[in-house]
Design a protein around this motif. Structure first.
Motif, PDB file in Angstrom:
ATOM      1  N   PHE A   1       4.297  -0.907   3.520  1.00 14.51           N
ATOM      2  CA  PHE A   1       3.890   0.456   3.152  1.00 14.51           C
ATOM      3  C   PHE A   1       5.040   1.096   2.507  1.00 14.51           C
ATOM      4  O   PHE A   1       6.256   1.408   2.785  1.00 14.51           O
ATOM      5  CB  PHE A   1       3.720   1.265   4.502  1.00 14.51           C
ATOM      6  CG  PHE A   1       3.564   2.816   4.686  1.00 14.51           C
ATOM      7  CD1 PHE A   1       2.990   3.200   3.632  1.00 14.51           C
ATOM      8  CD2 PHE A   1       3.913   3.398   5.633  1.00 14.51           C
ATOM      9  CE1 PHE A   1       2.775   4.641   3.543  1.00 14.51           C
ATOM     10  CE2 PHE A   1       3.669   4.809   5.877  1.00 14.51           C
ATOM     11  CZ  PHE A   1       3.062   5.524   4.551  1.00 14.51           C
ATOM     12  N   LEU A   2       4.614   1.442   1.262  1.00 16.76           N
ATOM     13  CA  LEU A   2       5.726   1.958   0.506  1.00 16.76           C
ATOM     14  C   LEU A   2       5.547   3.410   0.152  1.00 16.76           C
ATOM     15  O   LEU A   2       4.694   4.149   0.182  1.00 16.76           O
ATOM     16  CB  LEU A   2       5.453   1.244  -1.120  1.00 16.76           C
ATOM     17  CG  LEU A   2       6.561   1.188  -2.089  1.00 16.76           C
ATOM     18  CD1 LEU A   2       7.755  -0.064  -1.541  1.00 16.76           C
ATOM     19  CD2 LEU A   2       6.344   0.597  -3.479  1.00 16.76           C
TER      20      LEU A   2
ATOM     21  N   LEU B   1       7.909  -0.474   6.809  1.00 15.84           N
ATOM     22  CA  LEU B   1       8.089   0.710   5.862  1.00 15.84           C
ATOM     23  C   LEU B   1       9.193   0.420   5.090  1.00 15.84           C
ATOM     24  O   LEU B   1      10.467   0.216   5.146  1.00 15.84           O
ATOM     25  CB  LEU B   1       8.526   1.806   7.037  1.00 15.84           C
ATOM     26  CG  LEU B   1       8.874   3.174   6.218  1.00 15.84           C
ATOM     27  CD1 LEU B   1       7.589   3.889   5.570  1.00 15.84           C
ATOM     28  CD2 LEU B   1       9.348   4.255   7.169  1.00 15.84           C
ATOM     29  N   THR B   2       8.891   0.433   3.744  1.00 15.68           N
ATOM     30  CA  THR B   2       9.608  -0.030   2.418  1.00 15.68           C
ATOM     31  C   THR B   2       9.728   1.377   1.560  1.00 15.68           C
ATOM     32  O   THR B   2       8.869   1.905   1.316  1.00 15.68           O
ATOM     33  CB  THR B   2       8.811  -0.939   1.539  1.00 15.68           C
ATOM     34  OG1 THR B   2       8.497  -1.776   2.730  1.00 15.68           O
ATOM     35  CG2 THR B   2       9.866  -1.374   0.620  1.00 15.68           C
ATOM     36  N   VAL B   3      11.009   1.874   1.699  1.00 18.17           N
ATOM     37  CA  VAL B   3      11.543   3.050   0.900  1.00 18.17           C
ATOM     38  C   VAL B   3      11.904   2.731  -0.382  1.00 18.17           C
ATOM     39  O   VAL B   3      13.039   2.179  -0.528  1.00 18.17           O
ATOM     40  CB  VAL B   3      12.224   3.924   1.618  1.00 18.17           C
ATOM     41  CG1 VAL B   3      12.794   5.311   0.905  1.00 18.17           C
ATOM     42  CG2 VAL B   3      11.956   4.105   3.165  1.00 18.17           C
TER      43      VAL B   3
ATOM     44  N   VAL C   1       0.997  -1.062   0.131  1.00 18.71           N
ATOM     45  CA  VAL C   1       0.083  -0.160  -0.008  1.00 18.71           C
ATOM     46  C   VAL C   1       0.915   1.407   0.244  1.00 18.71           C
ATOM     47  O   VAL C   1       2.082   1.175   0.443  1.00 18.71           O
ATOM     48  CB  VAL C   1      -0.974   0.082   1.365  1.00 18.71           C
ATOM     49  CG1 VAL C   1      -1.824  -1.216   1.125  1.00 18.71           C
ATOM     50  CG2 VAL C   1      -0.212   0.199   2.533  1.00 18.71           C
ATOM     51  N   GLY C   2       0.164   2.268  -0.495  1.00 14.25           N
ATOM     52  CA  GLY C   2       1.045   3.529  -0.324  1.00 14.25           C
ATOM     53  C   GLY C   2       0.239   4.402  -1.321  1.00 14.25           C
ATOM     54  O   GLY C   2      -0.802   4.244  -2.012  1.00 14.25           O
ATOM     55  N   ARG C   3       0.829   5.757  -1.133  1.00 18.58           N
ATOM     56  CA  ARG C   3      -0.012   6.917  -1.849  1.00 18.58           C
ATOM     57  C   ARG C   3       0.145   6.615  -3.341  1.00 18.58           C
ATOM     58  O   ARG C   3       0.983   5.976  -3.797  1.00 18.58           O
ATOM     59  CB  ARG C   3       0.645   8.219  -1.488  1.00 18.58           C
ATOM     60  CG  ARG C   3       1.988   8.660  -1.764  1.00 18.58           C
ATOM     61  CD  ARG C   3       2.530   9.976  -1.254  1.00 18.58           C
ATOM     62  NE  ARG C   3       3.824   9.999  -1.407  1.00 18.58           N
ATOM     63  CZ  ARG C   3       4.505  10.446  -2.515  1.00 18.58           C
ATOM     64  NH1 ARG C   3       3.733  10.585  -3.515  1.00 18.58           N
ATOM     65  NH2 ARG C   3       5.646  10.695  -2.509  1.00 18.58           N
ATOM     66  N   PRO C   4      -0.314   7.315  -4.497  1.00 18.98           N
ATOM     67  CA  PRO C   4      -0.040   7.177  -5.781  1.00 18.98           C
ATOM     68  C   PRO C   4       1.305   7.388  -6.369  1.00 18.98           C
ATOM     69  O   PRO C   4       1.945   8.361  -5.898  1.00 18.98           O
ATOM     70  CB  PRO C   4      -1.052   8.071  -6.385  1.00 18.98           C
ATOM     71  CG  PRO C   4      -2.149   8.381  -5.246  1.00 18.98           C
ATOM     72  CD  PRO C   4      -1.555   8.333  -4.111  1.00 18.98           C
ATOM     73  N   ASN C   5       1.610   6.588  -7.282  1.00 15.59           N
ATOM     74  CA  ASN C   5       2.837   6.858  -8.078  1.00 15.59           C
ATOM     75  C   ASN C   5       4.167   6.731  -7.128  1.00 15.59           C
ATOM     76  O   ASN C   5       5.463   7.150  -7.428  1.00 15.59           O
ATOM     77  CB  ASN C   5       2.956   8.394  -8.794  1.00 15.59           C
ATOM     78  CG  ASN C   5       3.456   8.017 -10.209  1.00 15.59           C
ATOM     79  OD1 ASN C   5       3.365   7.171 -10.724  1.00 15.59           O
ATOM     80  ND2 ASN C   5       4.016   9.286 -10.525  1.00 15.59           N
ATOM     81  N   VAL C   6       4.350   5.745  -6.095  1.00 15.19           N
ATOM     82  CA  VAL C   6       5.323   5.584  -5.401  1.00 15.19           C
ATOM     83  C   VAL C   6       6.106   4.454  -5.802  1.00 15.19           C
ATOM     84  O   VAL C   6       7.120   4.023  -5.653  1.00 15.19           O
ATOM     85  CB  VAL C   6       5.156   5.316  -3.895  1.00 15.19           C
ATOM     86  CG1 VAL C   6       4.647   6.673  -3.468  1.00 15.19           C
ATOM     87  CG2 VAL C   6       4.141   4.316  -3.643  1.00 15.19           C
ATOM     88  N   GLY C   7       5.694   3.626  -6.821  1.00 13.52           N
ATOM     89  CA  GLY C   7       6.359   2.708  -7.680  1.00 13.52           C
ATOM     90  C   GLY C   7       5.782   1.231  -7.168  1.00 13.52           C
ATOM     91  O   GLY C   7       6.373   0.248  -7.219  1.00 13.52           O
ATOM     92  N   LYS C   8       4.432   1.093  -6.357  1.00  9.85           N
ATOM     93  CA  LYS C   8       4.023   0.115  -6.088  1.00  9.85           C
ATOM     94  C   LYS C   8       3.717  -1.214  -7.115  1.00  9.85           C
ATOM     95  O   LYS C   8       4.080  -2.275  -6.809  1.00  9.85           O
ATOM     96  CB  LYS C   8       2.734   0.047  -5.504  1.00  9.85           C
ATOM     97  CG  LYS C   8       2.504   1.035  -4.100  1.00  9.85           C
ATOM     98  CD  LYS C   8       1.085   1.203  -3.698  1.00  9.85           C
ATOM     99  CE  LYS C   8       0.105   1.881  -4.582  1.00  9.85           C
ATOM    100  NZ  LYS C   8       0.642   3.166  -4.915  1.00  9.85           N
TER     101      LYS C   8
END
Length: 437
Positions: free
Chosen positions: A89-90, A117-119, A9-16
């Motif tokens: 969490f990306l 937490l995945t950066v 999961v994550g906000r848009p366009n973080v590369g999920k």
């Protein structure tokens, strides 16, 4: 077989979606620079050091937005979190901590599920240290990865695997793959949701809401069915952007891998050329085909309305005369459950195998009724035949002059074999070979 579930999961366009494709080792989710490309939950199976798990790619969460599509995507993503055993969490190292990251971290902290937490986009490991800034989110240790190169995945999964519950049972093969296809906004996702009795895929009045194919499994009368809800198919000339084009290619691949295709038609609009082309795509791919005429509740009925619809369809495309039509309504549930019985029936017929003696008996009978036309004064003979394979049923017919048999006679052979055995909804193949004598 019950596998652990990991949600990304994550906000848009973080590369999920890029992360998802890298993790499962193939391009399943569509990747594009346009935010919001992924809208439904997309499942894929992955493994790490012998531990198998399902990975779930979700749409970008825009916390607080009241746009209908954002709200639906957020609901789907949160369902994925509820179903997951571990949440990844990306976030994006290049943009740093975004206000949406902070809002989402507040939501995830309330979940009882383990969250890592995945950066993402830390492409120069180990020299980069931007990921350390994300300690500020209060989500524990930031795990740096590069979805593009795969760097950092091993370290992340080494931490994740011990958090997963043990998988149970033996692998259970999918017996029947059912692709749900049709023009945009024909009601494909609504049909799937009605079949499963819950909102499993996003439904919206906006055409093209479904983009990635979505796999959903059920068991029906002992048969394992995997339904694949796909993006709407339309002519390439009418595609507005590259994402829509890639969706079409992905849907075409799903059709090639399917056993049965439910071709969903908006019968309130009538049967369009594109509806026929969609059905023809599945038929030529060798799939079983069922025409699901959706929104039947909106059609003004007269005597023989359904029969006339079928008759006109058969006139426009002769292969549709061999396809079952189901007049249903995903909105009201009218005849929707009958879809499952038709899937079972068509899937079984597609696996039907006819003994060689019976095939030869049928060939002799059809030749006696109508022998092949002569070729330049030479007699054309059909010597013998056999069924070479199933899925779809394929018959090899041996002849002294196979290249001289015209197309209309091949159709005659095909139609006679179809009439002798029930192949409703199933394409059959006739292959002509030269006999040895």
């Amino acid at each position: 077989m019950s596998l652990p579930v990991v949600a990304v999961v994550g906000r848009p366009n973080v590369g999920k979606s890029t992360f998802f494709n890298r993790a499962i080792g193939r391009r399943v989710a569509i990747v594009d620079d346009t935010p919001g490309v992924t809208r439904d939950r997309n499942f894929g199976q992955a493994d790490w050091t012998g531990h198998n798990f399902f990975l779930v790619d979700t749409g970008g969460i825009v916390e607080g937005s009241q746009r209908t599509i954002d709200r639906l995507i957020r609901e789907q993503a949160m369902v994925a979190v509820e179903e997951a055993d571990v949440v990844l969490f990306l976030v994006d190292s290049r943009t740093g901590i975004h206000p949406l990251d902070q809002k989402l971290s507040e939501v995830l902290r309330k979940s009882a599920k383990p969250v890592l937490l995945t950066v993402n986009k830390v492409d120069n490991l180990p020299t980069e240290s931007n990921h350390l800034d994300f300690w500020e989110l209060g989500m524990g240790e930031p795990h740096p990865v590069s979805a593009v190169s795969g760097r950092g995945f091993g370290d992340l999964f080494d931490v994740m695997v011990p958090l997963l519950p043990e998988e149970t049972g033996e692998p259970e093969p999918d017996d029947v793959r059912v692709a749900v296809i049709g023009k945009p906004n024909a009601g494909k996702s609504s049909l799937v949701n009605r079949l499963f009795g819950e909102e499993r895929v996003v439904v919206s009045d906006v055409p093209g809401t479904t983009r990635d194919p979505v796999d959903l499994a059920m068991k029906y009368h002992g048969l394992n069915l995997t339904f694949v809800d796909t993006a709407g198919l339309r002519r390439h000339a009418r595609m507005k952007d590259s994402v829509e084009y890639y969706c079409s290619l992905r849907t075409a691949r799903v059709v090639r891998e399917a056993d049965v295709c439910l071709v969903v038609v908006d019968c309130a609009e009538g049967l369009h050329v594109q509806d026929v082309k969609v059905a023809e795509t599945a038929w030529e791919a060798g799939c079983g085909v069922i025409m699901v005429c959706n929104k039947w509740d909106l059609v003004a009925k007269e005597t023989q309305t359904a029969a006339e619809f079928e008759r006109q369809a058969g006139k426009r495309a002769p292969f549709l005369r061999h396809v079952p039509f189901l007049f249903a309504s995903a909105l009201t549930g009218l005849r929707v459950r009958k879809t499952l019985d038709l899937v079972r029936q068509v899937a079984a017929l597609r696996q039907q195998r006819i003994g060689t003696a019976q095939v030869n008996e049928a060939i002799e009978a059809l030749v006696e009724r109508q022998p092949p036309p002569h070729a330049r004064g030479r007699t054309v003979k059909l010597k013998y035949a056999t069924q070479a394979r199933t899925s779809p049923p394929t018959f090899i017919v041996f002849s002294n002059l196979p290249d001289e048999i015209p197309a209309h006679y091949r159709r005659y052979v095909s139609n006679q074999l179809r009439a002798r055995w029930n192949f409703t909804g199933v394409p059959i193949r006739i292959r002509l070979r030269k006999s040895g004598a």
